[in-house]
Enzyme design. Structure first.
Site, PDB file in Angstrom:
ATOM      1  N   ARG A 198      49.660  -1.340  57.914  1.00 52.32           N
ATOM      2  CA  ARG A 198      48.658  -0.431  57.355  1.00 52.32           C
ATOM      3  C   ARG A 198      47.610  -0.166  58.426  1.00 52.32           C
ATOM      4  NH1 ARG A 198      46.517  -3.076  52.019  1.00 52.32           N
ATOM      5  NH2 ARG A 198      44.709  -3.561  53.304  1.00 52.32           N
ATOM      6  N   ARG A 202      39.571 -10.129  59.123  1.00 50.21           N
ATOM      7  CA  ARG A 202      39.779 -10.242  57.674  1.00 50.21           C
ATOM      8  C   ARG A 202      39.991 -11.698  57.265  1.00 50.21           C
ATOM      9  NH1 ARG A 202      44.071  -5.874  57.449  1.00 50.21           N
ATOM     10  NH2 ARG A 202      44.728  -6.669  55.437  1.00 50.21           N
ATOM     11  N   ARG A 211      53.489  -5.245  58.175  1.00 51.63           N
ATOM     12  CA  ARG A 211      53.195  -4.216  57.171  1.00 51.63           C
ATOM     13  C   ARG A 211      52.693  -2.932  57.830  1.00 51.63           C
ATOM     14  NH1 ARG A 211      48.840  -5.615  52.592  1.00 51.63           N
ATOM     15  NH2 ARG A 211      47.428  -5.362  54.347  1.00 51.63           N
ATOM     16  N   LYS A 233      49.431 -10.345  47.155  1.00 48.12           N
ATOM     17  CA  LYS A 233      48.759 -10.047  45.883  1.00 48.12           C
ATOM     18  C   LYS A 233      49.167  -8.676  45.351  1.00 48.12           C
ATOM     19  CE  LYS A 233      44.482 -10.495  47.453  1.00 48.12           C
ATOM     20  NZ  LYS A 233      44.731 -10.905  48.854  1.00 48.12           N
ATOM     21  N   ARG A 242      35.761 -10.918  45.742  1.00 48.91           N
ATOM     22  CA  ARG A 242      35.902 -11.414  47.110  1.00 48.91           C
ATOM     23  C   ARG A 242      34.653 -12.133  47.603  1.00 48.91           C
ATOM     24  NH1 ARG A 242      40.091  -7.411  48.579  1.00 48.91           N
ATOM     25  NH2 ARG A 242      40.967  -7.874  50.622  1.00 48.91           N
TER      26      ARG A 242
HETATM   27  P1  AMP Z   1      42.989  -5.041  50.191  1.00 52.42           P
HETATM   28  O1  AMP Z   1      43.867  -3.882  49.878  1.00 52.42           O
HETATM   29  O2  AMP Z   1      42.689  -5.902  48.982  1.00 52.42           O
HETATM   30  O3  AMP Z   1      43.507  -5.850  51.352  1.00 52.42           O
HETATM   31  O4  AMP Z   1      41.574  -4.444  50.648  1.00 52.42           O
HETATM   32  C1  AMP Z   1      41.462  -3.646  51.804  1.00 52.42           C
HETATM   33  C2  AMP Z   1      40.014  -3.567  52.248  1.00 52.42           C
HETATM   34  O5  AMP Z   1      39.224  -2.964  51.222  1.00 52.42           O
HETATM   35  C3  AMP Z   1      39.339  -4.906  52.513  1.00 52.42           C
HETATM   36  O6  AMP Z   1      39.605  -5.379  53.824  1.00 52.42           O
HETATM   37  C4  AMP Z   1      37.866  -4.547  52.310  1.00 52.42           C
HETATM   38  O7  AMP Z   1      37.349  -3.842  53.410  1.00 52.42           O
HETATM   39  C5  AMP Z   1      37.948  -3.577  51.139  1.00 52.42           C
HETATM   40  N1  AMP Z   1      37.848  -4.275  49.827  1.00 52.42           N
HETATM   41  C6  AMP Z   1      38.819  -4.397  48.882  1.00 52.42           C
HETATM   42  N2  AMP Z   1      38.396  -5.114  47.843  1.00 52.42           N
HETATM   43  C7  AMP Z   1      37.116  -5.461  48.118  1.00 52.42           C
HETATM   44  C8  AMP Z   1      36.125  -6.240  47.429  1.00 52.42           C
HETATM   45  N3  AMP Z   1      36.386  -6.810  46.252  1.00 52.42           N
HETATM   46  N4  AMP Z   1      34.927  -6.386  48.048  1.00 52.42           N
HETATM   47  C9  AMP Z   1      34.649  -5.821  49.235  1.00 52.42           C
HETATM   48  N5  AMP Z   1      35.532  -5.102  49.933  1.00 52.42           N
HETATM   49  C10 AMP Z   1      36.754  -4.914  49.380  1.00 52.42           C
END
Ligand code: AMP
Length: 181
Positions: A129, A140, A127, A14, A88
């Site tokens: 991270r 996750r 990746r 994404k 989410r």
């Molecule tokens: P991402 O970069 O989208 O993979 O997000 C990394 C982390 O940020 C996720 O594993 C969540 O802990 C948090 N996070 C990102 N977006 C959301 C969301 N819309 N709702 C809740 N937690 C989020």
């Protein structure tokens, strides 16, 4: 004006695709993960709260996320946008519908990027991270199936979802994405 939600499991691409498409179409790229990582790096109140949750692969509470996205969308009201990593949960999706209504965004499309569990797990491990260790990745994925996958049903019932295959070369996936928006 493009009003896009890029949806899919963690590791499906994404972030990569949202960056490419927003650049190409001049859209605001709103990545909630990036907003949170910035807050963590800057050690803001939000960042301090979010860090532990993110490290475990859990979700930051809906009320916090809804506020962040409301603000981000309000400040990009003039142009198009691509949401990456939000909503989410179904509660976030419902809050987003209200935000869209208030801002007059009535042409929203959802693109569901697809890839299997073993594919996304392998990609995340590569990746590297800080939240890309095996234990966190497993959680996750669980959180994705428990809390996030129902969001797809929510939008399918509205008839606004298009599936795009997220496996292949980055450029080919971008082309498929662009052809359906
Ligand atoms: P991402 O970069 O989208 O993979 O997000 C990394 C982390 O940020 C996720 O594993 C969540 O802990 C948090 N996070 C990102 N977006 C959301 C969301 N819309 N709702 C809740 N937690 C989020």
């Amino acid at each position: 004006m493009h009003q896009l939600i890029l949806f899919g499991p963690p590791g499906v691409g994404k972030g990569t695709q949202a960056a490419l498409i927003s650049e190409k179409l001049g859209l605001s790229h709103i990545s909630t993960g990036e907003i949170l990582r910035k807050a963590v790096a800057e050690k803001t109140e939000l960042g301090i709260k979010a860090k532990e949750i993110m490290d475990m692969g859990n979700l930051v509470p809906d009320e916090i996320m809804n506020g962040i996205v409301k603000e981000a969308l309000a400040s990009t009201a003039e142009g198009g946008f691509i949401l990456d990593g939000f909503p989410r949960t179904v509660a976030q999706a419902k809050a987003l519908s209200e935000i869209f209504r208030d801002l007059g965004h009535n042409n929203v499309k959802v693109i569901n990027l697809t890839a299997g569990d073993s594919e996304v797990t392998a990609r995340l491990l590569k990746r590297g991270r800080s939240d890309d260790n095996e234990e966190t990745i497993l959680n996750r994925l669980k959180v994705y199936y428990d809390s996030t996958a129902p969001v797809k049903e929510f939008y399918m019932n509205m008839g606004i979802v298009t599936d795009v295959n997220g496996v292949g070369e980055v450029e080919d996936i971008s082309r498929s994405l662009l052809s359906c928006i």
